[in-house]
Design a protein around this motif. Structure first.
Motif, PDB file in Angstrom:
ATOM      1  N   TYR A  50     -42.327  55.849 -62.781  1.00  0.00           N
ATOM      2  CA  TYR A  50     -41.846  55.884 -64.159  1.00  0.00           C
ATOM      3  C   TYR A  50     -43.006  55.822 -65.152  1.00  0.00           C
ATOM      4  CZ  TYR A  50     -37.225  54.676 -62.253  1.00  0.00           C
ATOM      5  OH  TYR A  50     -36.050  54.663 -61.557  1.00  0.00           O
ATOM      6  N   PRO A  51     -42.921  56.597 -66.244  1.00  0.00           N
ATOM      7  CA  PRO A  51     -43.869  56.392 -67.337  1.00  0.00           C
ATOM      8  C   PRO A  51     -43.702  54.979 -67.891  1.00  0.00           C
ATOM      9  CG  PRO A  51     -42.556  58.387 -67.663  1.00  0.00           C
ATOM     10  CD  PRO A  51     -41.918  57.620 -66.556  1.00  0.00           C
ATOM     11  N   VAL A  52     -44.779  54.414 -68.405  1.00  0.00           N
ATOM     12  CA  VAL A  52     -44.721  53.064 -68.964  1.00  0.00           C
ATOM     13  C   VAL A  52     -44.973  53.134 -70.466  1.00  0.00           C
ATOM     14  CG1 VAL A  52     -47.152  52.614 -68.406  1.00  0.00           C
ATOM     15  CG2 VAL A  52     -45.603  50.694 -68.821  1.00  0.00           C
ATOM     16  N   ILE A  53     -44.178  52.377 -71.213  1.00  0.00           N
ATOM     17  CA  ILE A  53     -44.346  52.284 -72.666  1.00  0.00           C
ATOM     18  C   ILE A  53     -44.599  50.828 -73.019  1.00  0.00           C
ATOM     19  CG2 ILE A  53     -43.248  52.569 -74.913  1.00  0.00           C
ATOM     20  CD1 ILE A  53     -41.681  54.882 -73.812  1.00  0.00           C
ATOM     21  N   SER A  54     -45.613  50.593 -73.825  1.00  0.00           N
ATOM     22  CA  SER A  54     -45.989  49.240 -74.231  1.00  0.00           C
ATOM     23  C   SER A  54     -45.639  49.030 -75.700  1.00  0.00           C
ATOM     24  CB  SER A  54     -47.488  49.015 -74.012  1.00  0.00           C
ATOM     25  OG  SER A  54     -47.869  47.705 -74.363  1.00  0.00           O
ATOM     26  N   TYR A  55     -44.775  48.038 -75.943  1.00  0.00           N
ATOM     27  CA  TYR A  55     -44.475  47.645 -77.328  1.00  0.00           C
ATOM     28  C   TYR A  55     -45.467  46.566 -77.735  1.00  0.00           C
ATOM     29  CZ  TYR A  55     -42.264  45.352 -81.276  1.00  0.00           C
ATOM     30  OH  TYR A  55     -42.020  44.777 -82.507  1.00  0.00           O
ATOM     31  N   THR A  91     -47.553  35.593 -84.160  1.00  0.00           N
ATOM     32  CA  THR A  91     -46.496  35.647 -83.152  1.00  0.00           C
ATOM     33  C   THR A  91     -46.879  36.686 -82.101  1.00  0.00           C
ATOM     34  OG1 THR A  91     -44.097  35.847 -82.826  1.00  0.00           O
ATOM     35  CG2 THR A  91     -45.142  37.415 -84.330  1.00  0.00           C
ATOM     36  N   GLU A  92     -46.066  36.788 -81.046  1.00  0.00           N
ATOM     37  CA  GLU A  92     -46.336  37.754 -79.982  1.00  0.00           C
ATOM     38  C   GLU A  92     -45.123  38.679 -79.836  1.00  0.00           C
ATOM     39  OE1 GLU A  92     -48.106  35.223 -76.664  1.00  0.00           O
ATOM     40  OE2 GLU A  92     -49.811  36.124 -77.703  1.00  0.00           O
ATOM     41  N   PRO A  93     -45.289  39.859 -79.232  1.00  0.00           N
ATOM     42  CA  PRO A  93     -44.248  40.891 -79.313  1.00  0.00           C
ATOM     43  C   PRO A  93     -43.098  40.766 -78.318  1.00  0.00           C
ATOM     44  CG  PRO A  93     -46.150  41.759 -78.157  1.00  0.00           C
ATOM     45  CD  PRO A  93     -46.533  40.385 -78.635  1.00  0.00           C
ATOM     46  N   PHE A  94     -43.200  39.852 -77.349  1.00  0.00           N
ATOM     47  CA  PHE A  94     -42.141  39.799 -76.344  1.00  0.00           C
ATOM     48  C   PHE A  94     -41.137  38.686 -76.671  1.00  0.00           C
ATOM     49  CE2 PHE A  94     -45.556  37.065 -74.910  1.00  0.00           C
ATOM     50  CZ  PHE A  94     -44.913  35.937 -74.436  1.00  0.00           C
ATOM     51  N   PRO A  95     -39.858  38.905 -76.336  1.00  0.00           N
ATOM     52  CA  PRO A  95     -38.847  37.885 -76.636  1.00  0.00           C
ATOM     53  C   PRO A  95     -38.945  36.709 -75.671  1.00  0.00           C
ATOM     54  CG  PRO A  95     -37.862  39.683 -75.421  1.00  0.00           C
ATOM     55  CD  PRO A  95     -39.281  40.098 -75.705  1.00  0.00           C
ATOM     56  N   ILE A  96     -38.461  35.554 -76.116  1.00  0.00           N
ATOM     57  CA  ILE A  96     -38.448  34.365 -75.271  1.00  0.00           C
ATOM     58  C   ILE A  96     -37.042  33.790 -75.134  1.00  0.00           C
ATOM     59  CG2 ILE A  96     -40.852  33.758 -75.702  1.00  0.00           C
ATOM     60  CD1 ILE A  96     -39.905  31.762 -77.790  1.00  0.00           C
ATOM     61  N   SER A  97     -36.061  34.459 -75.749  1.00  0.00           N
ATOM     62  CA  SER A  97     -34.678  34.002 -75.639  1.00  0.00           C
ATOM     63  C   SER A  97     -33.781  35.190 -75.322  1.00  0.00           C
ATOM     64  CB  SER A  97     -34.230  33.311 -76.927  1.00  0.00           C
ATOM     65  OG  SER A  97     -34.378  34.178 -78.041  1.00  0.00           O
ATOM     66  N   PHE A  98     -32.523  34.907 -75.003  1.00  0.00           N
ATOM     67  CA  PHE A  98     -31.586  35.934 -74.554  1.00  0.00           C
ATOM     68  C   PHE A  98     -31.121  36.787 -75.726  1.00  0.00           C
ATOM     69  CE2 PHE A  98     -27.291  37.419 -73.494  1.00  0.00           C
ATOM     70  CZ  PHE A  98     -27.533  38.040 -72.292  1.00  0.00           C
ATOM     71  N   VAL A 112     -40.562  49.708 -69.738  1.00  0.00           N
ATOM     72  CA  VAL A 112     -41.065  49.242 -71.026  1.00  0.00           C
ATOM     73  C   VAL A 112     -41.599  47.825 -70.866  1.00  0.00           C
ATOM     74  CG1 VAL A 112     -40.515  48.851 -73.458  1.00  0.00           C
ATOM     75  CG2 VAL A 112     -39.351  50.676 -72.193  1.00  0.00           C
ATOM     76  N   VAL A 113     -42.771  47.576 -71.418  1.00  0.00           N
ATOM     77  CA  VAL A 113     -43.366  46.243 -71.327  1.00  0.00           C
ATOM     78  C   VAL A 113     -43.773  45.768 -72.716  1.00  0.00           C
ATOM     79  CG1 VAL A 113     -44.204  46.589 -68.971  1.00  0.00           C
ATOM     80  CG2 VAL A 113     -45.700  47.148 -70.898  1.00  0.00           C
ATOM     81  N   ALA A 114     -43.774  44.464 -72.893  1.00  0.00           N
ATOM     82  CA  ALA A 114     -44.320  43.830 -74.092  1.00  0.00           C
ATOM     83  C   ALA A 114     -45.034  42.573 -73.630  1.00  0.00           C
ATOM     84  CB  ALA A 114     -43.219  43.493 -75.092  1.00  0.00           C
ATOM     85  N   MET A 115     -46.258  42.397 -74.072  1.00  0.00           N
ATOM     86  CA  MET A 115     -47.035  41.244 -73.618  1.00  0.00           C
ATOM     87  C   MET A 115     -47.868  40.688 -74.763  1.00  0.00           C
ATOM     88  SD  MET A 115     -49.944  43.185 -71.291  1.00  0.00           S
ATOM     89  CE  MET A 115     -48.913  44.607 -70.848  1.00  0.00           C
ATOM     90  N   GLY A 116     -48.281  39.459 -74.613  1.00  0.00           N
ATOM     91  CA  GLY A 116     -49.135  38.842 -75.609  1.00  0.00           C
ATOM     92  C   GLY A 116     -50.575  39.263 -75.451  1.00  0.00           C
ATOM     93  N   GLN A 117     -51.450  38.601 -76.180  1.00  0.00           N
ATOM     94  CA  GLN A 117     -52.879  38.841 -76.079  1.00  0.00           C
ATOM     95  C   GLN A 117     -53.596  37.652 -76.689  1.00  0.00           C
ATOM     96  OE1 GLN A 117     -51.081  41.387 -78.189  1.00  0.00           O
ATOM     97  NE2 GLN A 117     -51.096  39.618 -79.549  1.00  0.00           N
ATOM     98  N   ARG A 118     -54.840  37.480 -76.311  1.00  0.00           N
ATOM     99  CA  ARG A 118     -55.638  36.429 -76.944  1.00  0.00           C
ATOM    100  C   ARG A 118     -55.592  36.610 -78.462  1.00  0.00           C
ATOM    101  NH1 ARG A 118     -61.074  37.904 -74.066  1.00  0.00           N
ATOM    102  NH2 ARG A 118     -60.088  39.939 -74.397  1.00  0.00           N
ATOM    103  N   ARG A 139     -49.236  58.021 -67.216  1.00  0.00           N
ATOM    104  CA  ARG A 139     -48.311  58.366 -68.301  1.00  0.00           C
ATOM    105  C   ARG A 139     -48.012  57.074 -69.072  1.00  0.00           C
ATOM    106  NH1 ARG A 139     -43.271  61.297 -65.703  1.00  0.00           N
ATOM    107  NH2 ARG A 139     -43.577  59.698 -64.087  1.00  0.00           N
ATOM    108  N   VAL A 140     -48.811  56.824 -70.120  1.00  0.00           N
ATOM    109  CA  VAL A 140     -48.729  55.567 -70.864  1.00  0.00           C
ATOM    110  C   VAL A 140     -48.475  55.850 -72.338  1.00  0.00           C
ATOM    111  CG1 VAL A 140     -49.909  53.428 -71.487  1.00  0.00           C
ATOM    112  CG2 VAL A 140     -50.331  54.479 -69.245  1.00  0.00           C
ATOM    113  N   GLY A 141     -47.420  55.249 -72.860  1.00  0.00           N
ATOM    114  CA  GLY A 141     -47.125  55.314 -74.285  1.00  0.00           C
ATOM    115  C   GLY A 141     -47.274  53.947 -74.920  1.00  0.00           C
ATOM    116  N   ILE A 142     -47.436  53.909 -76.236  1.00  0.00           N
ATOM    117  CA  ILE A 142     -47.604  52.648 -76.952  1.00  0.00           C
ATOM    118  C   ILE A 142     -46.982  52.805 -78.334  1.00  0.00           C
ATOM    119  CG2 ILE A 142     -49.912  53.338 -77.741  1.00  0.00           C
ATOM    120  CD1 ILE A 142     -50.730  50.378 -77.608  1.00  0.00           C
TER     121      ILE A 142
END
Length: 215
Positions: free
Chosen positions: A95-100, A107-114, A129-135, A179-182
């Protein structure tokens, strides 16, 4: 003299009584539907109130997103994130991967609640699709982590995001690193455009909304 009153591994949102002797606790994770309980001032559950019913979602094929952990580009700092897959996910496919993205620093882009999300919907079009933090991200985590972005909000989030995707691709055969999108909004709009300019051989497509392009 701080004391933890809620032991469950979840994000807790509380509403306390005027005398602080009771509080309603709504808690959840991205992979655990919200539960609502009444606690006394010591944090003991004295009554179950509500639990989110996701039976109709499951009938529609809903699958919970997955939490993951990778290393930042310094190969030392833990980076947390969330991954969404198509409901008809097939581990034998690629699968192609897309990074939000959103570089912070508040704040950081990934959710922590439902809850629902654009990423959940986007995955149904055939993407991982992935979303991750960063330093330099959330100040809630630690002062060192947050202060990493002081004076430079441009380069480190890109390095962390690229390295994080590379680790996920090495870990999972179903992620196609070729195949990477952002995409992102505001700081994420800046970051997605900068990704194409900084790593043009890695990121193939960017969608940028309202970018502040002079970070």
């Amino acid at each position: 003299d701080m004391e933890r009153l809620t032991s469950q591994n979840a994000t807790h949102q509380i509403s306390a009584s005027e005398k602080d002797n009771y509080f309603v606790d709504n808690y959840s994770r991205v992979d655990m539907p919200t539960r609502s309980v009444l606690r006394n001032g010591d944090g003991e559950i004295i009554q179950q109130l509500e639990q989110t019913d996701i039976s109709r979602m499951k009938e529609a094929g809903w699958q919970a997103p997955e939490k993951f952990k990778v290393k930042a580009a310094d190969d030392a700092t833990d980076i947390h994130g969330v991954m969404w897959k198509p409901f008809d996910f097939d581990s034998t496919k690629s699968y192609p991967v897309i990074s939000y993205v959103y570089p912070g620093p508040q704040t950081e882009p990934f959710p922590i609640s439902f809850g629902s999300s654009d990423e959940l919907a986007l995955a149904q079009l055939g993407f991982v699709v992935v979303a991750m933090g960063q330093r330099g991200g959330s100040p809630i985590r630690s002062k060192y982590y947050h202060n990493y972005g002081y004076g430079d909000l441009r380069d480190y989030p890109l390095a962390d995001n690229k390295y994080g995707i590379e680790q996920l691709a090495a870990r999972h055969d179903f992620i196609d690193q070729d195949r990477v999108g952002i995409y992102g909004h505001s700081g994420g709009g800046f970051m997605s455009t900068a990704a194409l300019l900084t790593y043009p051989d890695f990121y193939d497509v960017a969608v940028s909304s309202a970018g502040n392009h002079d970070n």
